[in-house]
Scaffold this motif. Structure first.
Motif, short mmCIF file in Angstrom:
data_model
loop_
_atom_site.label_atom_id
_atom_site.label_comp_id
_atom_site.label_asym_id
_atom_site.label_seq_id
_atom_site.Cartn_x
_atom_site.Cartn_y
_atom_site.Cartn_z
N ASP A 16 -42.63 8.00 33.11
CA ASP A 16 -42.51 7.03 33.49
C ASP A 16 -40.98 6.48 34.61
O ASP A 16 -40.54 6.17 33.86
N GLN A 18 -40.61 4.24 36.95
CA GLN A 18 -40.68 3.04 37.36
C GLN A 18 -39.37 2.27 36.05
O GLN A 18 -38.21 1.75 36.17
N GLY A 19 -39.59 2.70 34.50
CA GLY A 19 -38.87 2.48 33.59
C GLY A 19 -38.13 2.73 33.61
O GLY A 19 -37.01 2.34 33.37
N ILE A 22 -35.72 1.08 35.88
CA ILE A 22 -35.45 -0.18 35.37
C ILE A 22 -34.68 -0.47 34.15
O ILE A 22 -33.39 -0.75 34.53
N GLN A 39 -43.12 0.79 32.14
CA GLN A 39 -43.56 -0.17 32.56
C GLN A 39 -44.76 -0.12 32.62
O GLN A 39 -45.33 1.21 32.06
#
Length: 83
Positions: A16, A18-19, A22, A39
Motif C-alpha cells: 500500500d 499511499q498508506g 501517509i 488506505q
C-alpha cells in the motif's frame, strides 16, 4: 434517504504505497504514535425508498463484482447508515 456504505481495503499481502506515504508524513505533521496506515475506499449508495434484504444483497453483489478488485482488495463492510 437511507444510504448503504461499502468499505473496501487492500488485501493484507498487497503493498500500500499511499498508506506508506501517509504514515511517513504523520510524524512530520506532529502526529506520533502511529506505526502503519492502510488506505482504502468508501462508497455511499443512496437508496430510493426502504432498504430491503434484496437491495442490501444487490449492494453486496455490486461491492464484490464492481466496487472492488477481488484480486487485490477485500470488501470489509456493507452497512446501512440512517440519516
Amino acid at each position: 434517504m437511507p444510504r448503504i456504505v461499502v468499505d473496501v481495503m487492500p488485501k493484507p499481502e498487497i503493498l500500500d504505497p499511499q498508506g506508506k506515504a501517509i504514515v511517513g508524513a504523520l510524524p512530520r505533521l506532529g502526529f506520533t504514535g502511529f506505526s502503519s496506515v492502510r488506505q482504502g475506499k468508501r462508497f455511499e449508495l443512496t437508496v430510493d425508498g426502504e432498504v430491503t434484504p434484496e437491495i442490501l444483497q444487490q449492494a453486496r453483489e455490486a461491492a464484490e463484482r464492481m466496487l472492488s478488485n477481488p484480486v487485490i482488495e477485500d470488501v470489509v463492510s456493507v452497512e446501512v447508515v440512517a440519516d
